[in-house]
Design a protein around this motif. Structure first.
Motif: not given
Length: 609
Positions: A400-421
């Motif tokens: 699954v590719a997660l896309v969006g403009t800068s500040g959309a929350g992509k990295s935050t969601l990725a970190r949460i899914l990985a258990g880092v956040q």
């Protein structure tokens, strides 16, 4: 912020130059004095047998050393008797006490060395245990907790506070223990000579006790403030230097220089107060010493005149008290190191005692999904949420590719899914670990090449991996060719100060670690962003090979990654606004179509490759 009853926040002692510094109140907690003492005993408990043995050896060494003064007193008596009699003293008369002095010196030196060695071994064991607990808990801290405190606070603890505690354990505490033993046994020896010598010596105690109390009452809060000021100073330096480009770009050099100067001045002023405190401590301490020495000398003069003791005994008493100067000074002066180390230990224990974050409720699951994200909302500190009630399913083996403009929350969601956040609310459910395989592994653009050999760097992901498995992982991500051309192959030392790897090679190394870790779910957060256009295509091929056969969420920096994914999820302002295959979304005229059009317009034909 969550705390336990024995934790207190570091909220005072560090001047705040402006309102922006209010976040200093969210520094990591500090353990109370009671909890710090309890933690020290917990750390010592596994080695209590060694602690008892080392204490007994030091007691024996100190007791042996106290035989020196009576032997010197005996020599004085022999000389005095010879002067009253024949006027000379024979060599044979002095031989025995001199030989005994030599024996005492040898035995004391050997037993002291043995005792200090045992104490050092004890201290290193306790210190290692403390470090392990601190590092284990620090690594488990949620990323947003560290961000709220500021990385400078954690850095100051893991460097400055650990160094102070280490120094105390290795030198100050053993010397303090030996000095305390010497003081107690010497006072007992004075009482054995004559109780009036002990009374005279104790004249110094009220002044010394008052001096110690005066010092401790001022030193404890002062050193606590000093630790906070140092942490705030280090945090400001990290922010100013780490963000130098941004600071220069916004013409904020003068403002940041002022902040660094103010925090540095606060730390320096507290250090100067510490120096003045120590000077006052020494001055008061010397007064007590002189009072005690005068008392012992007067007592000896009176007792010798009354024939209550011999000249040698009075000499031994004076030597005993003079011998106390060193241990008493050392014990009281070492209070400085002890207080500093105690303040540092309290800061370390404050981190090790941080309670585990409560588990989030499990996400409602879908029968055919492998990973479930339900109702995930997240905000940093007191700011506005960056994610809003996000729901997302990943099917087994799906990319699954997660896309969006800068500040959309992509990295935050990725970190949460990985258990880092950890999310502010909502939850993530994924399969449990299987056969040692981790549930999820995150590979981001903020990678690090650890100092050591290339093989050691790879084995961080799987310590028991063979050389053949390392080569296979490198081959999977198309990195084996360059790895074998290094000066020493897999044994080449890489990292800072050694053989440097460019961004593309370092990212391939991270992808090889992902292959070795073999997680059930892989999360790539713009993992090819730092390679530049020249290495992007190679890295994207490496990433596809590393993800082959496993479930993956890919934060796509380049939409070519989205084009090859099984499904594309579009985030806007922290919400999922589109989800579907690349071709379908590209032709749907929605947010993804606009992103693709903008990408194709700037990239030209390469965008469709």
């Amino acid at each position: 912020m969550t705390t336990t009853p024995d934790l207190v926040e570091e909220t005072t002692g560090c001047p705040a130059p402006d309102a922006a510094d209010a976040r200093n109140s969210d520094l990591l907690p500090v353990a109370s004095g009671k909890r710090t003492r309890a933690a020290a005993l917990e750390l010592l408990r596994p080695d209590r047998g060694l602690a008892v043995r080392s204490a007994l050896v030091l007691v024996a060494a100190t007791a042996i050393g106290l035989l020196t003064q009576p032997l010197l007193g005996r020599i004085v008596d022999l000389v005095a008797e010879g002067a009253r009699g024949a006027g000379t003293v024979s060599t044979g008369t002095l031989t025995l006490p001199v030989v005994l002095l030599v024996v005492v010196a040898v035995l004391q030196g050997a037993s002291t060395a043995l005792g200090l060695g045992m104490t050092a071994r004890l201290g290193e064991s306790v210190l290692a245990r403390l470090r392990e607990r601190f590092v284990e808990r620090a690594l488990a801290l949620p990323a947003d907790r560290i961000e709220r405190a500021g990385s400078g606070d954690l850095t100051a603890r893991v460097t400055g506070d650990v160094a102070r505690v280490s120094e105390a354990v290795r030198s100050a505490l053993p010397e303090l223990a030996r000095s305390s033993l010497t003081i107690v046994l010497t006072l007992g020896a004075l009482a054995v000579l004559d109780w009036r010598f002990l009374v005279a010596a104790l004249l110094a105690v009220p002044v010394q006790a008052w001096t110690a109390r005066w010092y401790v009452r001022r030193a404890v809060p002062l050193y606590a403030k000093q630790r906070i000021a140092t942490g705030a100073q280090q945090q400001q330096l990290l922010e100013t230097i780490g963000g130098a480009d941004t600071v220069r770009g916004h013409l904020l050099e003068e403002d940041h220089t002022r902040r660094v100067e103010e925090r540095s001045n606060a730390a320096v002023e507290l250090s100067k107060r510490g120096v003045r405190l120590v000077l006052g401590f020494y001055g008061r301490l010397h007064i007590g010493e002189y009072i005690g020495l005068v008392g012992v000398l007067l007592a000896g003069l009176i007792l010798v005149r009354e024939d209550a003791v011999s000249i040698g005994t009075a000499t031994a008493a004076a030597l005993y008290f003079h011998n106390l100067f060193g241990p008493i000074n050392a014990a009281l002066v070492l209070l400085d190191d002890a207080q500093s180390a105690t303040a540092g230990l309290a800061r370390l224990v404050g981190v090790t005692d941080l309670p585990e974050e409560p588990a989030r409720p499990a996400a409602a699951t879908s029968a055919d999904a492998f990973v479930h994200v339900r109702g995930v909302t997240h905000a940093y500190g007191n700011g506005s949420p960056v994610l809003h009630e996000v729901d997302l399913d990943l099917h087994e083996g799906e990319h699954v590719a997660l896309v969006g403009t800068s500040g959309a929350g992509k990295s935050t969601l990725a970190r949460i899914l990985a258990g880092v956040q950890r999310p502010t609310s909502g939850g993530v459910t994924m399969p449990a670990h299987e056969n040692g395989r981790p549930g999820a592994v995150l590979v981001s653009q903020e990678l690090h090449v650890f100092a050591g050999t290339l093989a050691e760097d790879l084995r961080l992901a799987r310590p028991d991996a063979s050389d053949e498995e390392l080569r296979a992982a490198l081959a999977t991500v198309d990195a084996l060719a360059w790895a074998e051309t290094l000066p020493d192959g897999l044994d080449t030392v890489v990292g800072e100060g050694a053989h440097s790897l460019d961004a593309a090679k370092a990212q391939q190394l991270a992808l090889a670690r992902l292959v070795l870790a073999d997680p059930l779910v892989a999360v790539l957060d713009e993992a090819t962003a730092e390679a530049g256009s020249a290495g992007a295509r190679v890295l994207e091929q490496s990433a596809r090979a590393a993800l082959d056969g496993r479930t993956a969420l890919i934060v796509a920096h380049r939409l070519t990654q989205a084009a090859t994914a099984d499904r594309v999820v579009v985030l806007e302002h922290g919400r999922v606004v589109e989800s579907g295959p690349h071709e379908l979304l590209k032709d749907a005229g929605g947010p993804y179509a606009r992103l693709w059009a903008a990408w194709s317009g700037t990239r030209g034909p390469a965008a469709s490759e």
